[in-house]
Design a protein around this motif. Structure first.
Motif, PDB file in Angstrom:
ATOM      1  N   LEU A 199       0.839  -1.190   0.000  1.00 27.59           N
ATOM      2  CA  LEU A 199       0.000   0.000   0.000  1.00 27.59           C
ATOM      3  C   LEU A 199       0.880   1.247   0.000  1.00 27.59           C
ATOM      4  O   LEU A 199       1.939   1.267   0.632  1.00 27.59           O
ATOM      5  N   SER A 200       0.420   2.256  -0.692  1.00 29.22           N
ATOM      6  CA  SER A 200       1.124   3.533  -0.742  1.00 29.22           C
ATOM      7  C   SER A 200       0.172   4.649  -0.344  1.00 29.22           C
ATOM      8  O   SER A 200      -1.038   4.565  -0.590  1.00 29.22           O
ATOM      9  N   CYS A 201       0.730   5.687   0.236  1.00 24.70           N
ATOM     10  CA  CYS A 201      -0.059   6.854   0.605  1.00 24.70           C
ATOM     11  C   CYS A 201       0.811   8.085   0.424  1.00 24.70           C
ATOM     12  O   CYS A 201       1.927   8.134   0.940  1.00 24.70           O
ATOM     13  N   VAL A 202       0.294   9.059  -0.301  1.00 24.41           N
ATOM     14  CA  VAL A 202       1.005  10.308  -0.507  1.00 24.41           C
ATOM     15  C   VAL A 202       0.202  11.431   0.112  1.00 24.41           C
ATOM     16  O   VAL A 202      -1.004  11.559  -0.134  1.00 24.41           O
ATOM     17  N   PRO A 250       4.266  20.660   2.774  1.00 21.40           N
ATOM     18  CA  PRO A 250       5.585  20.245   2.274  1.00 21.40           C
ATOM     19  C   PRO A 250       6.559  19.821   3.366  1.00 21.40           C
ATOM     20  O   PRO A 250       7.424  18.973   3.132  1.00 21.40           O
ATOM     21  N   SER A 251       6.394  20.373   4.544  1.00 18.15           N
ATOM     22  CA  SER A 251       7.319  20.029   5.635  1.00 18.15           C
ATOM     23  C   SER A 251       7.033  18.655   6.224  1.00 18.15           C
ATOM     24  O   SER A 251       7.838  18.129   6.984  1.00 18.15           O
ATOM     25  N   GLY A 252       5.923  18.063   5.851  1.00 18.24           N
ATOM     26  CA  GLY A 252       5.618  16.721   6.325  1.00 18.24           C
ATOM     27  C   GLY A 252       4.959  16.687   7.683  1.00 18.24           C
ATOM     28  O   GLY A 252       4.565  17.715   8.235  1.00 18.24           O
ATOM     29  N   PHE A 253       4.883  15.482   8.232  1.00 19.65           N
ATOM     30  CA  PHE A 253       4.190  15.224   9.470  1.00 19.65           C
ATOM     31  C   PHE A 253       5.053  14.381  10.393  1.00 19.65           C
ATOM     32  O   PHE A 253       5.903  13.614   9.938  1.00 19.65           O
ATOM     33  N   TYR A 254       4.831  14.524  11.689  1.00 16.89           N
ATOM     34  CA  TYR A 254       5.626  13.759  12.636  1.00 16.89           C
ATOM     35  C   TYR A 254       5.433  12.268  12.438  1.00 16.89           C
ATOM     36  O   TYR A 254       6.367  11.504  12.279  1.00 16.89           O
ATOM     37  N   SER A 279       7.562   7.219  12.863  1.00 19.67           N
ATOM     38  CA  SER A 279       7.896   8.610  13.110  1.00 19.67           C
ATOM     39  C   SER A 279       8.630   9.201  11.915  1.00 19.67           C
ATOM     40  O   SER A 279       9.064   8.492  11.013  1.00 19.67           O
ATOM     41  N   HIS A 280       8.801  10.502  11.934  1.00 18.45           N
ATOM     42  CA  HIS A 280       9.418  11.196  10.797  1.00 18.45           C
ATOM     43  C   HIS A 280      10.827  10.683  10.520  1.00 18.45           C
ATOM     44  O   HIS A 280      11.210  10.480   9.362  1.00 18.45           O
ATOM     45  N   SER A 281      11.586  10.437  11.585  1.00 16.51           N
ATOM     46  CA  SER A 281      12.969   9.967  11.411  1.00 16.51           C
ATOM     47  C   SER A 281      13.040   8.478  11.122  1.00 16.51           C
ATOM     48  O   SER A 281      14.083   7.976  10.689  1.00 16.51           O
ATOM     49  N   GLY A 282      11.948   7.793  11.382  1.00 16.67           N
ATOM     50  CA  GLY A 282      11.958   6.347  11.214  1.00 16.67           C
ATOM     51  C   GLY A 282      12.454   5.599  12.435  1.00 16.67           C
ATOM     52  O   GLY A 282      12.492   4.368  12.441  1.00 16.67           O
ATOM     53  N   SER A 283      12.830   6.330  13.469  1.00 10.21           N
ATOM     54  CA  SER A 283      13.421   5.694  14.643  1.00 10.21           C
ATOM     55  C   SER A 283      12.374   5.035  15.537  1.00 10.21           C
ATOM     56  O   SER A 283      12.697   4.178  16.358  1.00 10.21           O
ATOM     57  N   THR A 284      11.147   5.448  15.386  1.00 12.01           N
ATOM     58  CA  THR A 284      10.061   4.886  16.191  1.00 12.01           C
ATOM     59  C   THR A 284       9.005   4.279  15.289  1.00 12.01           C
ATOM     60  O   THR A 284       8.547   4.939  14.346  1.00 12.01           O
ATOM     61  N   THR A 285       8.651   3.038  15.585  1.00 11.53           N
ATOM     62  CA  THR A 285       7.599   2.370  14.826  1.00 11.53           C
ATOM     63  C   THR A 285       6.629   1.682  15.772  1.00 11.53           C
ATOM     64  O   THR A 285       6.966   1.392  16.925  1.00 11.53           O
ATOM     65  N   ASP A 319       8.953   7.760   2.887  1.00 18.30           N
ATOM     66  CA  ASP A 319       9.876   8.547   2.083  1.00 18.30           C
ATOM     67  C   ASP A 319       9.509  10.007   2.324  1.00 18.30           C
ATOM     68  O   ASP A 319       8.534  10.507   1.751  1.00 18.30           O
ATOM     69  N   ASN A 320      10.260  10.658   3.185  1.00 16.43           N
ATOM     70  CA  ASN A 320       9.915  12.030   3.566  1.00 16.43           C
ATOM     71  C   ASN A 320      10.042  13.014   2.399  1.00 16.43           C
ATOM     72  O   ASN A 320       9.334  14.018   2.356  1.00 16.43           O
ATOM     73  N   ALA A 321      10.922  12.720   1.479  1.00 17.16           N
ATOM     74  CA  ALA A 321      11.073  13.596   0.319  1.00 17.16           C
ATOM     75  C   ALA A 321       9.808  13.621  -0.536  1.00 17.16           C
ATOM     76  O   ALA A 321       9.495  14.609  -1.189  1.00 17.16           O
TER      77      ALA A 321
END
Length: 121
Positions: free
Chosen positions: A20-23, A28-32, A52-58, A73-75
């Motif tokens: 699944l994908s979600c955009v 533009p700054s994204g979400f936590y 989380s935004h950094s990927g450190s928390t799931t 993919d935050n970009a």
């Protein structure tokens, strides 16, 4: 205005995989935190996974641990849910959601329209 658009759902057989994908657009700054929820007919909505935004928390609900993988993919302001070894009980409408608050609190702020996943036996 924040909008979320999911894609990738479908009808598959037991043991198959789906991604699944979600955009997200409108920020533009994204979400936590970006996450996935699901709701099967006649059942309450379940909080499936989040990152989380950094990927450190799931976060993963116990029933999908070892089978589902969340990534982002935050970009692209995108979040993905790789679903492997699918089971009939995974059948549900899957919703993408985002929040700037507590990742673990299921009261996410913005929601997509949902994409149907059906696993046939």
């Amino acid at each position: 205005q924040v909008q979320l658009e999911e894609s990738g759902g479908g009808l598959v057989q037991v043991g198959s995989s789906l991604r699944l994908s979600c955009v997200a657009s409108g920020r533009p700054s994204g979400f936590y935190a970006m996450g996935w929820f699901r709701q099967a007919p006649g059942k309450e909505r379940e909080f499936v996974a989040a990152m989380s935004h950094s990927g450190s928390t799931t976060y993963y609900i116990d029933s999908v641990k070892g089978r589902f993988t969340i990534s982002r993919d935050n970009a692209k302001n995108a979040v993905y849910l790789q679903m492997d070894t699918l089971k009939p009980e995974d059948t549900a409408v899957y919703y993408c959601a985002v929040t700037d608050h507590n990742l673990y609190d299921p009261q996410y702020e913005y929601w997509g329209q949902g994409t149907q996943v059906t696993v046939s036996s």
